[in-house]
Write a protein that holds these residues in place. Structure first.
Motif, short mmCIF file in Angstrom:
data_model
loop_
_atom_site.label_atom_id
_atom_site.label_comp_id
_atom_site.label_asym_id
_atom_site.label_seq_id
_atom_site.Cartn_x
_atom_site.Cartn_y
_atom_site.Cartn_z
N PRO A 151 20.94 -13.96 29.00
CA PRO A 151 20.32 -14.05 27.66
C PRO A 151 18.99 -14.79 27.67
N ALA A 152 18.91 -15.84 28.50
CA ALA A 152 17.66 -16.59 28.58
C ALA A 152 16.54 -15.73 29.16
N ALA A 153 16.85 -14.96 30.20
CA ALA A 153 15.84 -14.10 30.82
C ALA A 153 15.38 -13.02 29.86
N THR A 154 16.31 -12.44 29.12
CA THR A 154 15.95 -11.39 28.17
C THR A 154 15.05 -11.93 27.05
N GLY A 155 15.37 -13.11 26.56
CA GLY A 155 14.57 -13.70 25.49
C GLY A 155 13.22 -14.21 25.96
N LEU A 156 13.07 -14.43 27.27
CA LEU A 156 11.82 -14.97 27.79
C LEU A 156 10.74 -13.89 27.95
N VAL A 157 11.15 -12.64 28.10
CA VAL A 157 10.20 -11.56 28.34
C VAL A 157 9.10 -11.49 27.28
N PRO A 158 9.43 -11.50 25.97
CA PRO A 158 8.36 -11.42 24.96
C PRO A 158 7.40 -12.61 25.01
N GLN A 159 7.81 -13.72 25.61
CA GLN A 159 6.94 -14.89 25.69
C GLN A 159 5.97 -14.81 26.86
N THR A 160 6.16 -13.85 27.75
CA THR A 160 5.32 -13.75 28.94
C THR A 160 4.39 -12.55 28.92
N ILE A 161 4.44 -11.75 27.87
CA ILE A 161 3.65 -10.52 27.84
C ILE A 161 3.05 -10.36 26.44
N SER A 162 1.90 -9.74 26.35
CA SER A 162 1.28 -9.49 25.05
C SER A 162 2.11 -8.46 24.29
N PRO A 163 2.14 -8.53 22.95
CA PRO A 163 2.98 -7.62 22.16
C PRO A 163 2.73 -6.14 22.47
N GLY A 164 1.49 -5.77 22.75
CA GLY A 164 1.19 -4.37 23.01
C GLY A 164 1.76 -3.84 24.31
N ARG A 165 2.15 -4.74 25.21
CA ARG A 165 2.69 -4.32 26.50
C ARG A 165 4.18 -4.65 26.65
N LEU A 166 4.83 -5.04 25.59
CA LEU A 166 6.24 -5.41 25.67
C LEU A 166 7.10 -4.23 26.10
N GLN A 167 6.83 -3.06 25.53
CA GLN A 167 7.60 -1.87 25.90
C GLN A 167 7.39 -1.53 27.37
N GLN A 168 6.16 -1.66 27.85
CA GLN A 168 5.89 -1.40 29.26
C GLN A 168 6.64 -2.39 30.15
N ALA A 169 6.65 -3.64 29.74
CA ALA A 169 7.33 -4.67 30.52
C ALA A 169 8.83 -4.40 30.62
N ASN A 170 9.44 -4.06 29.50
CA ASN A 170 10.88 -3.76 29.51
C ASN A 170 11.17 -2.53 30.36
#
Length: 205
Positions: A151-170
């Motif tokens: 859960p911590a890793a999943t919640g950390l993703v949006p904090q490490t990437i710009s909103p426009g690239r969140l889908q790409q990161a996931n």
């Protein structure tokens, strides 16, 4: 009669528009990789991918370890059940604390705990002192730590990437997890065949 023919340029424009719309929900490999240009996410991706490779490798080596110390199907079932019980018992608590505490701290703590138990099992296997109960305890602790880590890793993703690239990161993380499921077992099998299961635990630690 009554049929309206579009000019060739109009037909090409309409087809192009249709093709663009058809690809609107698809993320190309280049677009996924674009998320790696942001350093915080790149570090997170490298850490999670490396950790996932080790976890998959250990999953294969664990079965060989059980048989190496004289266990059978029942003992292997006990060890695997311990992993599931540990993860299930703490999954709700892990999600709550992952939201309340700094996510990086939670992840680092869980990684440290998992590294300790992996190192302990590695030493026990390589020195010939391992017993089934040790593997069962290791699996329970590993599963409990994973219940906090994920859960911590999943919640950390949006904090490490710009909103426009969140889908790409996931999408990149999902692709990496799928690839690891293919590479990890094969690599673990090679190490077990060339050396011993204990070395896989040592590498993951």
């Amino acid at each position: 009669a009554g049929r309206l023919d579009l000019p060739a340029s109009g037909r090409r424009h309409r087809v192009a528009a249709f093709d663009t719309g058809g690809r609107s929900g698809v993320i190309s490999l280049r677009e996924r990789a674009g998320a790696l240009s942001e350093r915080p996410f790149r570090l997170l991706w490298l850490g999670q991918t490396t950790s996932a490779i080790g976890d998959v490798m250990v999953g294969v080596a664990l079965a060989f370890a059980v048989f190496q110390i004289g266990g059978g199907a029942a003992q292997l079932g006990l060890v695997l059940a311990s992993l599931t019980i540990g993860r299930t018992a703490f999954v709700l608590v892990g999600g709550v604390w992952a939201d309340r505490l700094p996510r990086r701290l939670v992840m680092l703590t869980c990684d440290a705990i998992r590294a300790v138990v992996q190192a302990f099992v590695a030493v026990a296997l390589l020195t010939g002192t391992a017993e089934i109960w040790m593997l069962a305890v290791r699996s329970f602790v590993f599963g409990a730590a994973s219940a906090f880590f994920l859960p911590a890793a999943t919640g950390l993703v949006p904090q490490t990437i710009s909103p426009g690239r969140l889908q790409q990161a996931n999408a990149l993380l999902a692709l990496s997890r799928s690839s690891v499921q293919v590479v990890g077992p094969a690599l673990s099998g090679v190490i077990v065949a060339a050396a011993a299961p204990g070395w896989v635990f040592a590498i993951d630690a």
